[in-house]
Design a protein around this motif. Sequence first.
Motif, PDB file in Angstrom:
ATOM      1  N   GLU A 149       0.833  -1.213   0.000  1.00  0.00           N
ATOM      2  CA  GLU A 149       0.000   0.000   0.000  1.00  0.00           C
ATOM      3  C   GLU A 149       0.874   1.273   0.000  1.00  0.00           C
ATOM      4  N   SER A 150       1.958   1.226   0.763  1.00  0.00           N
ATOM      5  CA  SER A 150       2.892   2.364   0.895  1.00  0.00           C
ATOM      6  C   SER A 150       2.269   3.574   1.602  1.00  0.00           C
ATOM      7  N   ARG A 151       1.961   3.365   2.845  1.00  0.00           N
ATOM      8  CA  ARG A 151       1.481   4.444   3.706  1.00  0.00           C
ATOM      9  C   ARG A 151       2.571   5.502   3.872  1.00  0.00           C
ATOM     10  N   PRO A 152       2.252   6.761   4.121  1.00  0.00           N
ATOM     11  CA  PRO A 152       0.879   7.255   4.275  1.00  0.00           C
ATOM     12  C   PRO A 152       0.240   7.743   2.963  1.00  0.00           C
ATOM     13  N   ARG A 153       1.028   7.901   1.889  1.00  0.00           N
ATOM     14  CA  ARG A 153       0.453   8.514   0.681  1.00  0.00           C
ATOM     15  C   ARG A 153      -0.179   7.494  -0.268  1.00  0.00           C
ATOM     16  N   LYS A 154      -0.014   6.213   0.053  1.00  0.00           N
ATOM     17  CA  LYS A 154      -0.658   5.139  -0.720  1.00  0.00           C
ATOM     18  C   LYS A 154      -0.297   5.126  -2.199  1.00  0.00           C
ATOM     19  N   VAL A 174      -0.997  -4.596   2.917  1.00  0.00           N
ATOM     20  CA  VAL A 174      -0.597  -3.445   3.741  1.00  0.00           C
ATOM     21  C   VAL A 174       0.904  -3.586   4.033  1.00  0.00           C
ATOM     22  N   ASP A 175       1.534  -2.481   4.359  1.00  0.00           N
ATOM     23  CA  ASP A 175       2.991  -2.492   4.529  1.00  0.00           C
ATOM     24  C   ASP A 175       3.453  -3.498   5.598  1.00  0.00           C
ATOM     25  N   GLU A 249      -0.365  13.921   7.239  1.00  0.00           N
ATOM     26  CA  GLU A 249      -0.438  12.800   6.298  1.00  0.00           C
ATOM     27  C   GLU A 249      -0.706  11.482   7.037  1.00  0.00           C
ATOM     28  N   VAL A 250      -0.413  11.490   8.346  1.00  0.00           N
ATOM     29  CA  VAL A 250      -0.485  10.249   9.118  1.00  0.00           C
ATOM     30  C   VAL A 250      -1.713  10.207  10.035  1.00  0.00           C
ATOM     31  N   ASN A 266       7.188  11.457  10.452  1.00  0.00           N
ATOM     32  CA  ASN A 266       6.736  11.019   9.135  1.00  0.00           C
ATOM     33  C   ASN A 266       7.842  11.161   8.081  1.00  0.00           C
TER      34      ASN A 266
END
Length: 307
Positions: A149-154, A174-175, A249-250, A266
């Motif tokens: 997914e690559s949080r936080p920017r997805k 998910v990561d 962002e988080v 972050n």
Amino acid sequence: MKKVQESAEKIQTMQIRGAGRIAKAAAEAIKDYAERLEVESLEEFNEKIKTVSQILISTRPTAVSLPNAVKVSTRHSSESLEKARAEVIENATLFIKNADLALERIGKIGARRIRDGDIIMTHCNSNAALAIITKAFEEGKSIKVFATESRPRKQGLLTLKHLNAFGIPTTLIVDSAVRNYMKEVDRVIVGADAIAANGALVNKIGTSQLALAAYEARKNFMVAAETYKFSPNTIIGNPIEIEERAASEVIEPELLEKLPYVSVKNPAFDFTPAEYIDMLITDVGILPPAMAYTVIKEYLGWELGEI
Ligand code: RUB
């Protein structure tokens, strides 16, 4: 100046993102600026180009592709205004063309290392990594992908869309599921924001987790990187700055406000040491990370004094 400002804003707000795309956008902005610039003297031209270079470079601190693109595009040795203008326009045009060619080469070279039936894990959204994956698929290899997914920017969602458009079977995870699925994976392919002279990789936060899990599971960890992603400054010991982005962002700012004892970190990128990297797939071939210094010396062609 309009295009420079627009491009700078798009890079800063991440409408344009990914190290390769950022670099090309900067070169395009410089080309446009040089074409339109109305000045009387070479000194004025140099001064204005310098200002614009600073504006572009200061948009995001980590991807070394950005200062490299600006440097390659703006350097000239002309003594007259019009020749300097022509040289800068030509340099920027060439950079953009070479960047596209580099991606194509990386795709071709990297695809040779993909076997029929491979399951590949990737992280974030890298054009260079995707060039390899899609090329292998186009060559008829039956492959499957795990995309984080690559949080936080997805950014993983961009990767899913890209792979889906090619018809490549892809599973979103998910990561935090990376280690769990590593046993099902044959190899990991990620992109690069920067590669240091010692072969360390800087890429989207969480990349080092993939590398560690791949190392533990004895799976191949491959990095797809154009030569302009290598960092000349690291030769003289300058560190690569890791971008720290907004807490919003988080976590919702309204929620954070109600939690006076909580702070947020972050970082947008992390470091993966060279010993976790099996190979760098570049436009000049497949290299061990130990050859990063040689790439900087041979292919970026910069002497220490120039850095
Ligand atoms: C993007 C990211 C990508 C690299 C390589 O981060 O970490 O893996 O930039 O991409 P962000 P490419 O979304 O914060 O810019 O291979 O396309 O240059």
